[in-house]
Design an enzyme around this catalytic site. Structure first.
Site, mmCIF file in Angstrom:
data_model
loop_
_atom_site.group_PDB
_atom_site.id
_atom_site.type_symbol
_atom_site.label_atom_id
_atom_site.label_comp_id
_atom_site.label_asym_id
_atom_site.label_seq_id
_atom_site.Cartn_x
_atom_site.Cartn_y
_atom_site.Cartn_z
ATOM 1 N N LYS A 52 87.222 71.845 25.907
ATOM 2 C CA LYS A 52 86.615 70.582 25.496
ATOM 3 C C LYS A 52 85.446 70.854 24.561
ATOM 4 C CE LYS A 52 84.788 66.375 27.746
ATOM 5 N NZ LYS A 52 84.578 65.743 29.071
ATOM 6 N N SER B 63 86.708 61.369 29.868
ATOM 7 C CA SER B 63 86.418 61.764 28.507
ATOM 8 C C SER B 63 87.154 63.024 28.062
ATOM 9 C CB SER B 63 84.908 62.004 28.373
ATOM 10 O OG SER B 63 84.495 63.075 29.215
ATOM 11 N N SER C 77 86.188 62.490 34.664
ATOM 12 C CA SER C 77 86.647 62.802 33.309
ATOM 13 C C SER C 77 87.603 63.972 33.202
ATOM 14 C CB SER C 77 85.442 63.048 32.395
ATOM 15 O OG SER C 77 84.737 61.849 32.194
#
Length: 487
Positions: A78, A153, A177
């Site tokens: 990420k 996210s 997330s």
């Protein structure tokens, strides 16, 4: 051999170790898959194709290293995790073109384990969102149905794994997330106990809630990734010295006799869609077939937990994001008249709407006259939530619950209604308040072909326990397949 990109991480690592596959061969297959899917999926913000191939060639010339459990395996991370050889933006304009001078702890661990980091995943800006629509650069789409959100996210990480662009990815979980995108994209996602994995090098959203964890295709793959990234780090004062067990031990069991699974009543009431309930009921039946017992438990503070979560998260967010001021690094506005304008315009131009909204709310709840009414009260609710979870877990081995009230929804359908997005986190946020481990597992497909997931919630540092139960359940339920099989 079957298509390389459809292999599990464990199968790929084994083939590389035995010399049945070359690191260059595997890396090239993933890069080819990225070329085939990225224009449609938008899972990545940066791809290091040249660097990945160079590293793979070097590794092949030296031969497999049995001491490195991820030797030659391509993974992604990420874009909230700093990487010294790739841009790190947190999907925000305020960090556009920023290149850190060091690696995050978990990135160091991946490299030491022999993994090849081929790219950085798209995300909601500064991890603030549940759909990956809040990225400053692109909207990530769900590989199962590109009209749907992948969750957030860490939606880019989940989409990248599901689309076969990599064998595993790292995300961060502040209020769901990792788990929610895993459920929406049909992956396995694990949020470890707070402190189990170092946050050093993670761009913070809410420091007391954030936790780094893996997303992969199988429970075993998640266990392998966690084995690499777990452990104490003296650079993170919240990192736990708790010993790291063998997370692979006990996987693949077929008998759960003697295990008790708690079902929180508050997670199965009004608001849970029939589609999700139907999928979870099948999983509960499978647990019974393997000898496990289920009992109902109660978490009375669930209704207040999401409010407490957002007060705590936004208060910490406004504090963490104060460092992005246009002075030291990141976006700097042009030709400001004075220091005040430098700060104001740099932040106005660099931050997106959702980030600005959360900064303003966080500033409000910390302001004079409101701190006791909001932040202090939220902190008290947080302790109550944790105490209730620990009391419930005293009666059983783990809890089983939905990850989200619904399956993935259409892109654009909730973006104008922030409150609706917040309510979709009602089943995941409380676990972060309680600092407990939780694993999301795909258990079924809806009638329309959307993945349905559940989460197993464990006691502090009981990742091995929930991995073992999830592995048994994974082996018992029919596989949902993958978007690769649909292509």
């Amino acid at each position: 051999m079957e298509d390389i990109t459809s292999l599990s991480l464990s199968a790929c690592a084994s083939a590389l170790k035995k010399g049945e596959l070359k690191a260059t061969e595997v890396t090239a297959a993933c890069l080819e898959r990225i070329l085939e899917t990225e224009d449609e999926i938008n899972a990545l913000l940066h791809v290091d194709a040249e660097g990945a191939i160079e590293l793979a060639e070097k590794m092949d010339s030296e031969g497999p290293d049995p001491a490195k459990p991820l030797w030659g395996v391509p993974v992604t991370v990420k874009d909230a995790l700093v990487t010294k050889d790739m841009p790190t933006t947190a999907a925000s304009r305020i960090l556009e073109n920023f290149k850190p001078m060091y690696d995050a702890f978990v990135v160091e661990r991946l490299r030491e384990a022999g993994a090849i980091i081929i790219g950085k995943n798209n995300m909601d800006e500064f991890a603030m969102g549940s759909t990956t629509e809040n990225s400053a650069y692109k909207v990530t789409r769900n590989p199962w149905n590109t009209d749907l959100v992948p969750g957030g996210s860490s939606g880019g990480s989940a989409a990248s794994v599901a689309a076969g662009q990599c064998f595993a990815s790292l995300g961060s979980d502040t209020g769901g997330s990792i788990r929610q995108p895993a459920a929406f994209c049909g992956c396995v996602g694990l949020k470890p106990t707070y402190g189990r994995v170092s946050r050093y090098g993670l761009i913070a959203y809410a420091s007391s809630l954030d936790q780094v964890g893996p997303l992969a295709r199988t429970v075993e793959d998640c266990a392998r990734m966690l084995s690499v990234i777990a452990g104490h780090d003296e650079r993170d004062m919240t990192s736990s010295p708790e010993a790291v067990p063998d997370y692979l031990q006990g996987l693949g069991a077929t008998d759960l006799a003697g295990r008790t699974i708690g079902l929180p009543a508050e997670y199965f009431g009004d608001g849970l869609s029939d589609t999700v309930r139907k999928g979870i009921d099948k999983a509960i039946d499978a647990l019974h077939d393997m000898g496990a017992k289920t009992i109902e438990v109660s978490l009375p503070s669930t209704s207040a937990a999401i409010s407490a979560y957002y007060i705590v998260a936004m208060a910490e967010a406004t504090s963490n994001l104060a460092r992005f001021d246009g002075v030291r690094y990141g976006h700097r506005t042009e030709n400001p008249e004075d220091l005040q304008e430098l700060y104001t315009r740099s932040r106005m131009e660099g931050f997106g709407d959702e980030v600005k909204r959360r900064i303003m709310l966080g500033t409000f709840v910390l302001s004079a006259g409101y701190y006791d009414a909001y932040y202090k009260k939220a902190a008290q609710v947080r302790r109550l939530v944790r105490d209730e979870f620990l009391a419930a877990l005293g009666k059983c081995d783990c809890l089983l619950a939905p990850v989200s009230p619904s399956v993935a929804w259409a892109i654009g359908s909730h973006i104008e209604d922030p409150l609706q997005n917040i309510l979709m986190d009602a089943y995941s946020c409380p676990i972060n308040l309680a600092a407990l481990p939780s694993l999301a597992l795909p258990v079924a497909l809806s009638d329309k072909g959307e993945p349905v997931g559940l989460q197993l919630i464990g006691r502090p540092f009981a990742e091995a326990e929930i991995l073992n139960i999830a592995s048994a359940l994974e082996g018992r339920l029919p596989s949902i397949g993958s978007p690769l099989q649909k292509a």
